[in-house]
Scaffold this motif. Structure first.
Motif, PDB file in Angstrom:
ATOM      1  N   GLN A 263      47.090 102.420  35.793  1.00  6.70           N
ATOM      2  CA  GLN A 263      46.587 103.149  34.630  1.00  6.70           C
ATOM      3  C   GLN A 263      46.603 102.257  33.399  1.00  6.70           C
ATOM      4  OE1 GLN A 263      47.741 107.406  33.840  1.00  6.70           O
ATOM      5  NE2 GLN A 263      48.559 106.521  31.969  1.00  6.70           N
ATOM      6  N   ILE A 264      45.575 102.372  32.577  1.00 10.29           N
ATOM      7  CA  ILE A 264      45.528 101.617  31.334  1.00 10.29           C
ATOM      8  C   ILE A 264      46.494 102.222  30.317  1.00 10.29           C
ATOM      9  CG2 ILE A 264      43.149 100.934  31.759  1.00 10.29           C
ATOM     10  CD1 ILE A 264      42.276 102.968  29.640  1.00 10.29           C
ATOM     11  N   LEU A 265      46.684 101.529  29.195  1.00  9.70           N
ATOM     12  CA  LEU A 265      47.601 101.983  28.154  1.00  9.70           C
ATOM     13  C   LEU A 265      47.030 103.184  27.405  1.00  9.70           C
ATOM     14  CD1 LEU A 265      50.107 101.545  26.291  1.00  9.70           C
ATOM     15  CD2 LEU A 265      48.610 100.098  24.884  1.00  9.70           C
ATOM     16  N   TYR A 266      47.829 104.223  27.266  1.00 11.42           N
ATOM     17  CA  TYR A 266      47.540 105.356  26.375  1.00 11.42           C
ATOM     18  C   TYR A 266      48.737 105.525  25.452  1.00 11.42           C
ATOM     19  CZ  TYR A 266      43.584 106.760  29.276  1.00 11.42           C
ATOM     20  OH  TYR A 266      42.374 106.786  29.941  1.00 11.42           O
ATOM     21  N   PHE A 267      48.614 105.560  24.159  1.00  8.78           N
ATOM     22  CA  PHE A 267      47.414 105.324  23.353  1.00  8.78           C
ATOM     23  C   PHE A 267      47.671 104.061  22.560  1.00  8.78           C
ATOM     24  CE2 PHE A 267      47.328 109.811  24.300  1.00  8.78           C
ATOM     25  CZ  PHE A 267      45.998 110.005  24.624  1.00  8.78           C
ATOM     26  N   GLY A 268      46.643 103.215  22.397  1.00  2.00           N
ATOM     27  CA  GLY A 268      46.781 101.963  21.707  1.00  2.00           C
ATOM     28  C   GLY A 268      45.777 100.957  22.237  1.00  2.00           C
ATOM     29  N   SER A 269      46.028  99.666  21.977  1.00  2.00           N
ATOM     30  CA  SER A 269      45.127  98.598  22.387  1.00  2.00           C
ATOM     31  C   SER A 269      45.850  97.615  23.291  1.00  2.00           C
ATOM     32  CB  SER A 269      44.573  97.858  21.169  1.00  2.00           C
ATOM     33  OG  SER A 269      43.778  98.719  20.369  1.00  2.00           O
ATOM     34  N   ARG A 270      45.117  97.079  24.255  1.00  3.68           N
ATOM     35  CA  ARG A 270      45.677  96.100  25.174  1.00  3.68           C
ATOM     36  C   ARG A 270      44.549  95.242  25.719  1.00  3.68           C
ATOM     37  NH1 ARG A 270      49.455  98.384  29.791  1.00  3.68           N
ATOM     38  NH2 ARG A 270      50.960  98.360  28.054  1.00  3.68           N
ATOM     39  N   SER A 271      44.867  93.981  26.041  1.00  5.01           N
ATOM     40  CA  SER A 271      43.884  93.090  26.667  1.00  5.01           C
ATOM     41  C   SER A 271      43.929  93.264  28.178  1.00  5.01           C
ATOM     42  CB  SER A 271      44.179  91.636  26.304  1.00  5.01           C
ATOM     43  OG  SER A 271      43.928  91.401  24.940  1.00  5.01           O
ATOM     44  N   TYR A 272      42.736  93.274  28.791  1.00  2.00           N
ATOM     45  CA  TYR A 272      42.616  93.440  30.238  1.00  2.00           C
ATOM     46  C   TYR A 272      41.734  92.334  30.804  1.00  2.00           C
ATOM     47  CZ  TYR A 272      44.292  98.130  29.118  1.00  2.00           C
ATOM     48  OH  TYR A 272      45.026  99.189  28.638  1.00  2.00           O
ATOM     49  N   THR A 273      42.114  91.799  31.950  1.00  3.95           N
ATOM     50  CA  THR A 273      41.336  90.766  32.630  1.00  3.95           C
ATOM     51  C   THR A 273      40.605  91.401  33.805  1.00  3.95           C
ATOM     52  OG1 THR A 273      42.912  89.044  32.022  1.00  3.95           O
ATOM     53  CG2 THR A 273      41.418  88.560  33.850  1.00  3.95           C
ATOM     54  N   SER A 274      39.297  91.181  33.879  1.00  6.26           N
ATOM     55  CA  SER A 274      38.495  91.801  34.934  1.00  6.26           C
ATOM     56  C   SER A 274      38.786  91.170  36.286  1.00  6.26           C
ATOM     57  CB  SER A 274      37.008  91.671  34.621  1.00  6.26           C
ATOM     58  OG  SER A 274      36.240  92.204  35.686  1.00  6.26           O
ATOM     59  N   ARG A 275      38.953  92.029  37.281  1.00  3.03           N
ATOM     60  CA  ARG A 275      39.038  91.609  38.678  1.00  3.03           C
ATOM     61  C   ARG A 275      37.844  92.174  39.457  1.00  3.03           C
ATOM     62  NH1 ARG A 275      41.372  88.181  36.824  1.00  3.03           N
ATOM     63  NH2 ARG A 275      43.628  87.847  36.738  1.00  3.03           N
ATOM     64  N   ASN A 276      36.767  92.434  38.708  1.00  6.67           N
ATOM     65  CA  ASN A 276      35.529  92.934  39.309  1.00  6.67           C
ATOM     66  C   ASN A 276      34.748  91.734  39.826  1.00  6.67           C
ATOM     67  OD1 ASN A 276      33.245  94.343  40.046  1.00  6.67           O
ATOM     68  ND2 ASN A 276      33.148  95.542  38.155  1.00  6.67           N
ATOM     69  N   CYS A 277      35.196  91.229  40.943  1.00  8.89           N
ATOM     70  CA  CYS A 277      34.694  89.949  41.443  1.00  8.89           C
ATOM     71  C   CYS A 277      33.732  90.097  42.611  1.00  8.89           C
ATOM     72  CB  CYS A 277      35.863  89.060  41.842  1.00  8.89           C
ATOM     73  SG  CYS A 277      37.000  88.718  40.471  1.00  8.89           S
ATOM     74  N   GLY A 278      33.127  91.279  42.737  1.00  6.59           N
ATOM     75  CA  GLY A 278      32.131  91.471  43.780  1.00  6.59           C
ATOM     76  C   GLY A 278      32.767  91.600  45.141  1.00  6.59           C
ATOM     77  N   GLY A 279      31.942  91.941  46.142  1.00  4.28           N
ATOM     78  CA  GLY A 279      32.427  92.080  47.505  1.00  4.28           C
ATOM     79  C   GLY A 279      33.040  90.777  47.984  1.00  4.28           C
ATOM     80  N   GLY A 280      34.239  90.849  48.522  1.00  4.97           N
ATOM     81  CA  GLY A 280      34.887  89.668  49.056  1.00  4.97           C
ATOM     82  C   GLY A 280      35.312  88.669  47.997  1.00  4.97           C
ATOM     83  N   GLY A 281      35.324  89.089  46.719  1.00  6.15           N
ATOM     84  CA  GLY A 281      35.782  88.206  45.664  1.00  6.15           C
ATOM     85  C   GLY A 281      34.720  87.280  45.110  1.00  6.15           C
ATOM     86  N   ASN A 282      33.433  87.549  45.377  1.00  8.81           N
ATOM     87  CA  ASN A 282      32.368  86.708  44.822  1.00  8.81           C
ATOM     88  C   ASN A 282      32.237  86.989  43.328  1.00  8.81           C
ATOM     89  OD1 ASN A 282      29.871  85.392  44.214  1.00  8.81           O
ATOM     90  ND2 ASN A 282      29.336  85.527  46.375  1.00  8.81           N
ATOM     91  N   PRO A 283      32.421  85.988  42.470  1.00  8.88           N
ATOM     92  CA  PRO A 283      32.406  86.233  41.030  1.00  8.88           C
ATOM     93  C   PRO A 283      31.020  86.347  40.425  1.00  8.88           C
ATOM     94  CG  PRO A 283      32.800  83.917  41.452  1.00  8.88           C
ATOM     95  CD  PRO A 283      32.771  84.599  42.798  1.00  8.88           C
ATOM     96  N   TYR A 284      29.966  86.139  41.217  1.00  4.94           N
ATOM     97  CA  TYR A 284      28.612  86.116  40.682  1.00  4.94           C
ATOM     98  C   TYR A 284      27.889  87.433  40.915  1.00  4.94           C
ATOM     99  CZ  TYR A 284      29.375  81.112  40.296  1.00  4.94           C
ATOM    100  OH  TYR A 284      29.883  79.882  39.978  1.00  4.94           O
ATOM    101  N   THR A 285      26.932  87.737  40.033  1.00  6.55           N
ATOM    102  CA  THR A 285      26.018  88.853  40.220  1.00  6.55           C
ATOM    103  C   THR A 285      24.617  88.278  40.421  1.00  6.55           C
ATOM    104  OG1 THR A 285      25.436  89.096  37.874  1.00  6.55           O
ATOM    105  CG2 THR A 285      27.402  90.266  38.668  1.00  6.55           C
ATOM    106  N   PRO A 286      23.709  89.026  41.057  1.00  5.90           N
ATOM    107  CA  PRO A 286      22.346  88.502  41.247  1.00  5.90           C
ATOM    108  C   PRO A 286      21.647  88.205  39.928  1.00  5.90           C
ATOM    109  CG  PRO A 286      22.494  90.808  41.893  1.00  5.90           C
ATOM    110  CD  PRO A 286      23.890  90.326  41.722  1.00  5.90           C
TER     111      PRO A 286
END
Length: 282
Positions: free
Chosen positions: A156-179
């Motif tokens: 869960q993200i922080l409630y309530f306030g601000s925080r830095s988050y690093t994306s792990r949305n790296c595609g299927g199998g960890g591919n960091p690229y999008t078409p």
């Protein structure tokens, strides 16, 4: 005796229908990831006076026009434009089991209703539309229509306030690229085909110049060179192909095809896809 108990059970079920519905276990949440490309860092802000309260606003420096990605796989259920009020340009994705996600204040919407999207697929770009006072992404997760507290990568993200988050949305199998990243500015996905569990091949189109582009992204052995290919054939012309041992993707293969049908496809290892001639002019 058995029939009597059955009738009694049915009567109780009818009488307590609302309670029974409430007692049903909620569907497990999708494996949500940040709606931004792999390894990007974004500042997320939550606040008690936000509408809805469980939503989050994301910012980073000079973010207007940055890619917005699907945070989980699903079907695009809403693509709307509220003008200068509310969400402005926004998208909703239905993930099944009552779960949806919303992406608002977009500068562009790159998908249409009914599109099936993989996690990590670009769906739009960060903007400043609607009731917004500066470029940012307004993001929500909903269950059965009600906003819920947001989780990414199982936390869960922080409630309530601000925080830095690093994306792990790296595609299927960890591919960091999008078409869209591979084909370049101005291209949007118009069709895609899964290559089993080993990858996916995409057909993109650029409305500004009438060019098509094909790219195949790996979802296995990502980062290690292995056999991948992508091809594009404009009807009546020679086929263009990019094939070899690549670490992340094959392509881009681009060809001008205004008003013409194309055949496209690709492969990862021995799993391949070849379309018929289609998408005539788009």
């Amino acid at each position: 005796m058995t029939r009597g108990l059955l009738r009694l059970g049915l009567a109780l079920a009818v009488a307590l229908g609302g309670l029974a519905a409430v007692a049903q276990p909620a569907a497990a949440a999708p494996a949500f990831q940040l709606p931004f490309p792999c390894d990007q860092v974004w500042e997320g802000q939550t606040r008690t006076n936000h509408s809805p309260q469980n939503s989050v606003d994301f910012n980073r420096a000079n973010d207007e026009g940055d890619p917005v990605l699907a945070s989980a796989a699903g079907r695009v259920s809403r693509v709307a434009n509220e003008g200068s009020t509310s969400y402005g340009r926004w998208i909703e994705i239905d993930h099944g089991g009552g779960w949806t996600s919303r992406y608002a204040h977009l500068s562009s919407q790159d998908v249409s209703v009914g599109t099936q999207v993989a996690r990590g697929r670009q769906i739009g770009k960060v903007g400043n539309t609607g009731g917004s006072t500066g470029a940012h992404l307004h993001y929500e997760q909903r269950l059965n229509g009600a906003d819920v507290r947001i989780t990414f990568n199982g936390s869960q993200i922080l409630y309530f306030g601000s925080r830095s988050y690093t994306s792990r949305n790296c595609g299927g199998g960890g591919n960091p690229y999008t078409p869209e990243q591979v084909c370049g500015s101005g291209y949007g996905v118009v069709d895609e085909q899964a290559l089993g569990t080993v990858g996916r091949t995409y057909l993109l189109y650029n409305n500004s110049n009438g060019n098509n582009c094909v790219v195949t992204l790996k979802s296995v052995s990502v980062g290690t060179a292995s056999a991948v290919s992508a091809f594009l054939e404009v009807q009546g012309e020679a086929r263009g192909t990019d094939s070899g041992n690549f670490t992340h993707y094959a392509g881009p293969v681009r060809k001008a095809a205004p008003g013409k049908c194309v055949k496209w496809g690709g492969s990862v290892g021995s799993t391949a896809y070849t379309s018929g001639f289609e998408h005539c002019g788009s």
